[in-house]
Motif scaffolding. Structure first.
Motif, mmCIF file in Angstrom:
data_model
loop_
_atom_site.group_PDB
_atom_site.id
_atom_site.type_symbol
_atom_site.label_atom_id
_atom_site.label_comp_id
_atom_site.label_asym_id
_atom_site.label_seq_id
_atom_site.Cartn_x
_atom_site.Cartn_y
_atom_site.Cartn_z
ATOM 1 N N PHE A 1 33.856 127.215 -36.624
ATOM 2 C CA PHE A 1 32.534 127.109 -37.247
ATOM 3 C C PHE A 1 31.712 128.391 -37.158
ATOM 4 O O PHE A 1 30.528 128.388 -37.459
ATOM 5 N N CYS A 2 32.334 129.484 -36.686
ATOM 6 C CA CYS A 2 31.596 130.753 -36.607
ATOM 7 C C CYS A 2 32.590 131.907 -36.697
ATOM 8 O O CYS A 2 33.796 131.695 -36.662
ATOM 9 N N GLY A 3 32.069 133.118 -36.809
ATOM 10 C CA GLY A 3 32.932 134.275 -37.038
ATOM 11 C C GLY A 3 33.434 134.951 -35.769
ATOM 12 O O GLY A 3 33.932 136.081 -35.820
ATOM 13 N N CYS A 4 33.336 134.285 -34.618
ATOM 14 C CA CYS A 4 33.863 134.882 -33.383
ATOM 15 C C CYS A 4 35.391 134.900 -33.439
ATOM 16 O O CYS A 4 35.999 134.014 -34.017
ATOM 17 N N PRO B 1 26.512 125.781 -37.820
ATOM 18 C CA PRO B 1 27.955 125.924 -37.978
ATOM 19 C C PRO B 1 28.370 125.839 -39.451
ATOM 20 O O PRO B 1 27.778 125.068 -40.208
ATOM 21 N N VAL B 2 29.353 126.657 -39.848
ATOM 22 C CA VAL B 2 29.902 126.580 -41.208
ATOM 23 C C VAL B 2 31.424 126.567 -41.083
ATOM 24 O O VAL B 2 32.009 127.377 -40.371
ATOM 25 N N LEU B 3 32.058 125.644 -41.805
ATOM 26 C CA LEU B 3 33.498 125.430 -41.650
ATOM 27 C C LEU B 3 34.323 126.624 -42.155
ATOM 28 O O LEU B 3 34.103 127.136 -43.254
ATOM 29 N N ASP C 1 27.584 114.479 -38.099
ATOM 30 C CA ASP C 1 26.891 115.730 -37.784
ATOM 31 C C ASP C 1 26.100 116.187 -39.003
ATOM 32 O O ASP C 1 26.688 116.515 -40.041
ATOM 33 N N PRO C 2 24.779 116.210 -38.880
ATOM 34 C CA PRO C 2 23.980 116.580 -40.047
ATOM 35 C C PRO C 2 24.074 118.077 -40.390
ATOM 36 O O PRO C 2 23.674 118.473 -41.485
ATOM 37 N N ASP C 3 24.602 118.881 -39.460
ATOM 38 C CA ASP C 3 24.678 120.327 -39.711
ATOM 39 C C ASP C 3 25.802 120.699 -40.678
ATOM 40 O O ASP C 3 25.813 121.806 -41.215
ATOM 41 N N LEU C 4 26.783 119.813 -40.811
ATOM 42 C CA LEU C 4 27.977 120.174 -41.586
ATOM 43 C C LEU C 4 28.123 119.294 -42.817
ATOM 44 O O LEU C 4 28.020 118.074 -42.726
ATOM 45 N N ALA C 5 28.378 119.920 -43.934
ATOM 46 C CA ALA C 5 28.572 119.170 -45.171
ATOM 47 C C ALA C 5 29.966 118.541 -45.177
ATOM 48 O O ALA C 5 30.911 119.124 -44.645
ATOM 49 N N PRO C 6 30.104 117.361 -45.775
ATOM 50 C CA PRO C 6 31.439 116.763 -45.921
ATOM 51 C C PRO C 6 32.341 117.655 -46.779
ATOM 52 O O PRO C 6 31.852 118.571 -47.449
ATOM 53 N N VAL C 7 33.626 117.368 -46.735
ATOM 54 C CA VAL C 7 34.587 118.159 -47.510
ATOM 55 C C VAL C 7 35.336 117.224 -48.455
ATOM 56 O O VAL C 7 35.758 116.142 -48.051
ATOM 57 N N THR C 8 35.452 117.621 -49.696
ATOM 58 C CA THR C 8 36.272 116.854 -50.632
ATOM 59 C C THR C 8 37.527 117.662 -50.938
ATOM 60 O O THR C 8 37.511 118.892 -50.939
ATOM 61 N N GLY D 1 26.141 126.977 -28.774
ATOM 62 C CA GLY D 1 25.254 125.832 -28.988
ATOM 63 C C GLY D 1 23.795 126.187 -28.787
ATOM 64 O O GLY D 1 23.011 125.362 -28.302
ATOM 65 N N LEU D 2 23.396 127.392 -29.153
ATOM 66 C CA LEU D 2 21.990 127.778 -29.003
ATOM 67 C C LEU D 2 21.161 127.096 -30.100
ATOM 68 O O LEU D 2 21.657 126.849 -31.199
ATOM 69 N N PRO D 3 19.917 126.810 -29.801
ATOM 70 C CA PRO D 3 19.089 126.097 -30.777
ATOM 71 C C PRO D 3 18.973 126.869 -32.086
ATOM 72 O O PRO D 3 18.851 128.100 -32.080
#
Lengths: 99, 511
Positions: free
Chosen positions: B22-25, B50-52, B289-296, B44-46
Motif C-alpha cells: 500500500f506504499c512505495g517503500c 494507502p493505495v493498492l 476499510d474506508p481508505d481503500l477503494a474496492p477492486v473490480t 500507520g501515522l495519522p
C-alpha cells in the motif's frame, strides 16, 4: 442490534481496545453507548431488503499505484514519535508469548 | 483403532514486488538495517492514505488462477483489528467476506504405480499486508522486546485449503509443489529462511471406535511452520498426540472446553506444545476499510492471465511420464529443478528425438555441471539446440554415448578456459557459446565418428589379423579375451569404428 448493550459487553469491548475502565466509567459508558445505539437504531425503520450492502461510501473502484519505489522516512524520523527506542528499534515492554 | 487424519493448511506467501502493498517503500528482506524501509503509510501515522500496488494484485490473480480458483468480479478490503507491537495501525488490512478468489482445486499424487490421485480443494486465496517483526529478549532477564517495521506492509497472499489432506506426507507434497509453482510463476522467491513462505496447519483425527461409532478429536492449529520437514514432522506428531489424548480423556470436538487450540512446534524437541490461547482471538471486529477503494476484475483480464499461465508442476510430471516415457524419478528430478530447467529438457528432447537420452544427460551431466559451477540453467553455456544436436548424433548412430560425453566435457572445458582467459585480461569473446562447429571439429580431430564403411573395417581387420598371429592362435584355442588385442588394433587404425561391429566382423572371420 439484536445484542443488548450490557456492562459486560462494554468491559469486553474496552478489553479488546486495551482500555482500562473504572467501575463507574463502565456504568457511565454503558448508558452513553446505549444512547448512541438507540439513535443509530432509527435506521432499522428503513426497509433495506432489496438494497445491496455498501462496500465503500464512494463510488470508486480500482484506485491503483504502479509498483515504483517512493521516498520514505529515515530511521531517525521513523523512530521520532516512539515513546522508547534504542536508536535502531522501537522498544516495547517484553512480549511474553509464543516461546 | 482406525484413524483418518483431517488436515488443512493456511499458507502465507510474500509476493515478489519491488514495493510494499500500500506504499512505495521497498519490499526487501533487510533485518540488518531495521526501520529503514518505512513511511507514514506502513507506520500507520495519522492522515496517511494507502493505495493498492497493482503488481501485487496482478501476481495474486496469477497465483489464484494457477490454483484453479475462481476470481471474484468485485473484491474489497477489510480491517482485522488486534493489538500487537508489530502491527502499528492496530489493525491489519486484509480481506474478509469478499476475497478476490475462491474455490480452487489441485491434484496430489497419482504419479507412481497404484497411487490414486487425491483432490485438494482450495477454499480461498486473499491478499493482505504482512506485520513487522518482534525480537524478544533472549537473555531471560525480561528485557524489552524490539520492533522492526521494515516488513510491515509487505504484500502477503494467504492461501487457505479445505481440510482434505489425509496425511502429513500429502501436506508436505502439496507445499513442495506449491513452492515450485510460485517460483515458476515468478510471484514469490519462497525463501523459507527469510519467511517468504510460512504455513499453519489445522489438524484433527476421525477415529473409528471399537463399538462401531466414530469420534472426532478437537482441532489444533499448529502455528508458524517454516520448513517442509517441520510441517510433516509437526503433523505426524500432532496426530499421534491427539489419538493418545483421546484415549486418555475421551474428549471430542465440540465438547465443552474443547475449543480449537493453538499449538507451537519445536523442531529441537520434536513435539508440539500448548501456546497461551489468544484472549478472545476470534473477535477481530472486521469492517470494510474506508481508505481503500474496492477492486473490480474484468473477465477479459482473467482470460488474458489464464492464457499465459505456465503448466503446474504435477501436470508437467504426469505429461513427461506419458508423452516422453520418462520414469517417475526422472520426471520428478527434472520438474523439481524449476520451469526453465524443465523447458531446457523438453527442448533438448525435441531436438535430439530421444527423450530418455535427453533425460539422462540433463539429470546427470547438466545438473552436475550446474552445481559444480554454481550456475542456473539460463547461464549454462550449452544451449538446448547444441546439446540436442549432440545427442541427435547419438540417436542417429553417428557417435557413441561415450563420445557424446567426451565432447560435452570438451565443449565446457573450452568455454571455461576462454572465460578464465578473459578474466586474466585476454582479448577473447566470452559471449560466444560452443556451437555445432565446435562439435564437428572435435569429432573430426578425435576421429569420433562411427565408421560404417565396411570396406575400411574389413581392410583394417585383415591387416590386424595378419599382424597378430599369436592373438589369433590364442583366440582359436578358446581365449576369448585375446580378441581384445585385435579389436584394439582395428580401433586404432579406424578411429570411430564401432567396437561392437568390429567384434562381430572378427568373430565371423575367425569362425
Amino acid at each position: 442490534m439484536s445484542e443488548r448493550l450490557t456492562p459486560q459487553l462494554v468491559e469486553r469491548v474496552a478489553r479488546l481496545a486495551r482500555l482500562k475502565l473504572a467501575p463507574d466509567e463502565v456504568e457511565r459508558f454503558t448508558g452513553q453507548l446505549q444512547q448512541v445505539l438507540k439513535y443509530v437504531a432509527q435506521l432499522d425503520a428503513v426497509d433495506s431488503r432489496d438494497v445491496e450492502p455498501l462496500a465503500h461510501p464512494l463510488e470508486l473502484t480500482n484506485v491503483l499505484r504502479a509498483d515504483e519505489p517512493a521516498p520514505g522516512l529515515s530511521r531517525e524520523a521513523a523512530l521520532a514519535n516512539a515513546p522508547r527506542t534504542d536508536g535502531r528499534y522501537f522498544l516495547v515492554p517484553p512480549i511474553l508469548d509464543e516461546k | 483403532m482406525n484413524a483418518t487424519p483431517i488436515i488443512g493448511l493456511e499458507v502465507h506467501v510474500q509476493l515478489l514486488t519491488r514495493t510494499k502493498i500500500f506504499c512505495g517503500c521497498p519490499n526487501r528482506f533487510n533485518p540488518d538495517q531495521p526501520n529503514t524501509q518505512t513511511c507514514p503509510v506502513c507506520l500507520g501515522l495519522p492522515g496517511a492514505l494507502p493505495v493498492l500496488n497493482e503488481e501485487a494484485f496482478r501476481l495474486s490473480l496469477r497465483t489464484a488462477l494457477a490454483l484453479g480458483c475462481r476470481i471474484a468480479p468485485f473484491t474489497k478490503w477489510d480491517r482485522k483489528q488486534y493489538y500487537y507491537p508489530d502491527l502499528p495501525k492496530g489493525y491489519q488490512i486484509s480481506q474478509y467476506d469478499l476475497p478476490f478468489s475462491h474455490d480452487g482445486v489441485v491434484e496430489i499424487g497419482g504419479e507412481t504405480e497404484g497411487d490414486v490421485p487425491r483432490r485438494l480443494r482450495i477454499r480461498r486465496a486473499h491478499l493482505e499486508e504482512d506485520a513487522g517483526k518482534n525480537l524478544h529478549d533472549e537473555s531471560g532477564r525480561g528485557g524489552d522486546s524490539r520492533v522492526d517495521l521494515n516488513r510491515a506492509g509487505t504484500p502477503l497472499l494467504e492461501i487457505v485449503t479445505e481440510p482434505d489432506l489425509g496425511s502429513a506426507a500429502d501436506a508436505r507434497a502439496f507445499l513442495e509443489d506449491l513452492r515450485l509453482l510460485l517460483t515458476d510463476l515468478e510471484v514469490s522467491d519462497c525463501n523459507m529462511q527469510e519467511g517468504s513462505l510460512r504455513c499453519d496447519a489445522n489438524v484433527n483425527v476421525r477415529l473409528a471406535l471399537d463399538d462401531g461409532g466414530t469420534a472426532t478429536t478437537p482441532i489444533v492449529e499448529i502455528k508458524n511452520l517454516n520448513t517442509f520437514s517441520g510441517v510433516e514432522a509437526a503433523i505426524e506428531h500432532e496426530l499421534a498426540r491427539q489419538i493418545a489424548e483421546f484415549q486418555r480423556t475421551g474428549r471430542r470436538f465440540g465438547d465443552p472446553g474443547a475449543e480449537k487450540e493453538t499449538r507451537g512446534w519445536s523442531a529441537e524437541r520434536n513435539e508440539t506444545f500448548a501456546q497461551r490461547g489468544k484472549e478472545e482471538a476470534s473477535d477481530y471486529r472486521y469492517f470494510p476499510d474506508p481508505d481503500l477503494a474496492p477492486v473490480t476484475v474484468a473477465a477479459e483480464e482473467v482470460a488474458r492471465i489464464q492464457e499465459r499461465l505456465c503448466e503446474p508442476p504435477g501436470a508437467r510430471r504426469r505429461r513427461f511420464a506419458g508423452e516422453h516415457q520418462l520414469s517417475e524419478y526422472d520426471a520428478r528430478v527434472i520438474v523439481s529443478q524449476g520451469r526453465q530447467f524443465a523447458d531446457y529438457f523438453e527442448a533438448v528432447a525435441r531436438a535430439c528425438g530421444d527423450a530418455k537420452q535427453a533425460a539422462n544427460f540433463v539429470t546427470q551431466d547438466v545438473l552436475r555441471e550446474l552445481n559444480a559451477r554454481g550456475l542456473g540453467i539460463r547461464e549454462f553455456p550449452l544451449t538446448s539446440d547444441v546439446l540436442g544436436g549432440l545427442l541427435a548424433r547419438v540417436a542417429q548412430g553417428g557417435i557413441t554415448v561415450k563420445s557424446a560425453r567426451e565432447i560435452f566435457g570438451e565443449l565446457l572445458a573450452a568455454w571455461s578456459a576462454r572465460a578464465e582467459a578473459a578474466e586474466d585480461g585476454a582479448d577473447v569473446d566470452v559471449g560466444e557459446l560452443p556451437g555445432e562447429a565446435a562439435i564437428e571439429r572435435i569429432i573430426a580431430e578425435r576421429g569420433l565418428a562411427i565408421v560404417n564403411d565396411e570396406g575400411a573395417l574389413e581392410a583394417a581387420l585383415a591387416a590386424a589379423i595378419a599382424d597378430s598371429p599369436r592373438a589369433v592362435e590364442d583366440f582359436r584355442a578358446g581365449k576369448q579375451q585375446a580378441a581384445g588385442a585385435i579389436i584394439g588394433k582395428v580401433m586404432k587404425q579406424v578411429k570411430g569404428a564401432d567396437p561392437k561391429r568390429v567384434r562381430e566382423l572378427l568373430l565371423k572371420k575367425l569362425a
